[in-house]
Scaffold this active site. Sequence first.
Site, PDB file in Angstrom:
ATOM      1  CE  LYS A   1      42.356  46.207  37.975  1.00 48.32           C
ATOM      2  NZ  LYS A   1      41.377  45.087  37.783  1.00 48.32           N
TER       3      LYS A   1
ATOM      4  CD  GLU B   1      36.511  45.571  45.653  1.00 46.18           C
ATOM      5  OE1 GLU B   1      36.084  45.457  44.560  1.00 46.18           O
ATOM      6  OE2 GLU B   1      36.962  44.475  46.044  1.00 46.18           O
TER       7      GLU B   1
ATOM      8  CG  HIS C   1      49.679  37.701  71.090  1.00 44.05           C
ATOM      9  ND1 HIS C   1      50.358  37.278  72.323  1.00 44.05           N
ATOM     10  CD2 HIS C   1      48.946  36.771  70.740  1.00 44.05           C
ATOM     11  CE1 HIS C   1      49.777  36.249  72.723  1.00 44.05           C
ATOM     12  NE2 HIS C   1      48.780  35.852  71.688  1.00 44.05           N
TER      13      HIS C   1
HETATM   14  O1  PA5 Z   1      36.691  43.653  43.061  1.00 43.69           O
HETATM   15  C1  PA5 Z   1      37.349  43.913  41.927  1.00 43.69           C
HETATM   16  O2  PA5 Z   1      36.956  44.775  41.155  1.00 43.69           O
HETATM   17  C2  PA5 Z   1      38.938  43.714  41.995  1.00 43.69           C
HETATM   18  O3  PA5 Z   1      39.326  43.176  43.365  1.00 43.69           O
HETATM   19  C3  PA5 Z   1      39.561  42.828  40.832  1.00 43.69           C
HETATM   20  O4  PA5 Z   1      38.925  41.471  41.216  1.00 43.69           O
HETATM   21  C4  PA5 Z   1      40.914  42.797  40.818  1.00 43.69           C
HETATM   22  O5  PA5 Z   1      41.249  44.132  40.426  1.00 43.69           O
HETATM   23  C5  PA5 Z   1      41.277  41.791  39.796  1.00 43.69           C
HETATM   24  O6  PA5 Z   1      40.791  42.043  38.555  1.00 43.69           O
HETATM   25  P1  PA5 Z   1      40.009  40.580  37.908  1.00 43.69           P
HETATM   26  O7  PA5 Z   1      39.319  40.043  39.013  1.00 43.69           O
HETATM   27  O8  PA5 Z   1      39.557  40.850  36.827  1.00 43.69           O
HETATM   28  O9  PA5 Z   1      41.518  39.807  37.663  1.00 43.69           O
END
Ligand code: PA5
Length: 358
Positions: free
Chosen positions: A352, A243, A259
């Site tokens: 999303k 990310e 393994h």
């Molecule tokens: O890092 C991110 O933006 C995502 O991994 C979010 O955490 C994930 O999509 C879940 O969303 P939220 O944290 O708002 O529940």
Amino acid sequence: MAGSSSETTELRLDPVTIQAVDASDLLADIVGLPEHLRDALWKVESANLQPWDSPGGMVVAGMGGSAVGGALARAMLGDHASRPILASRTYGLPAWTTPDTTVLCSSYSGNTEETLACYESAGALGARRVTVTSGGHLAELARADGVPVIPVAGGFQPRAAVAYMTVAALEVARLCGAGPRMGAEIDVAADYLEQLVVEWGADSAEDSEAKMLARALHDSVPCIAGSGLTSPIAYRWKCQFNENAKIPAFTHELPELDHNELVGWQDASALGRFAAVFLDDSDTPPRVKERIALTSELIGDQATSTHVIESRGRTTVERVFSLVLLGDLLSLYVAVLRGTDPTPVDVIETLKARLAGT
Ligand code: PA5
């Protein structure tokens, strides 16, 4: 780990260079970790929860950046967890969820559909619900249902709220009888982490561990291995490379790695640039430590570089967050070296929106 002096000069990671790429200042949220830990304790206290008994243990339901806290809390509690604690990253709850189970629904935005589905399932099953969120639909539902809301400070990327989500999971574990009191340990860890921020942060020397590691990894695919306490941290590192740095990264755990994945390294250099990273800890069993050394040696000629990185600190909270902090900084530095703004995660938003039909 090695970095030539010419590399150090070319690939600079000074505050000005970092700022130029880190347009939304994700760095401030990463180095805010010690303060977030302290604030998180206050936030839990502000929810004014009284202890209750959940003989069935606790499920932490959440996704991505909001799920990691549950997994880290579980690892930190280790043998001190007196009841089952499970991190659930999907639409449903484990089959063993009953009214004797506490379900902590953890969503930074409060709008994650998998977590909202778990919230509804937990209600239908009569489980004890608690939420931790900065708002959204989850907060609205919880308030309407009289379900406690542990507030999280707004304005972060969900993954930068890791301290809030972890402390909430630790505190809810304590409140429902699944874990011991950890408040003092968290406070002491916050002080210790301040020192590591100085040692590895933007103002640290160009040859600080975090910056050298970033230079060694920035043009490779990191394959990160953990074991026991460090397994969920290896996963955190992978997600932060994905990310923040916007690169593929993979994770596995020892001893299982020896393994299968061990063989997969046989011709790895013919396929691409893969770096091997092993996360180690003072509590790693001696036999696993031997495996780290041997595995690293056996795959060494196929990896662009191999690294064994030891957690720092005395308590489990310090050791876990030392590695979380290092991975967060490192992934941000890799983003900077690649000229990529670490903050946006546009493709997650696109996905999303498409799922929501917008
Ligand atoms: O890092 C991110 O933006 C995502 O991994 C979010 O955490 C994930 O999509 C879940 O969303 P939220 O944290 O708002 O529940």
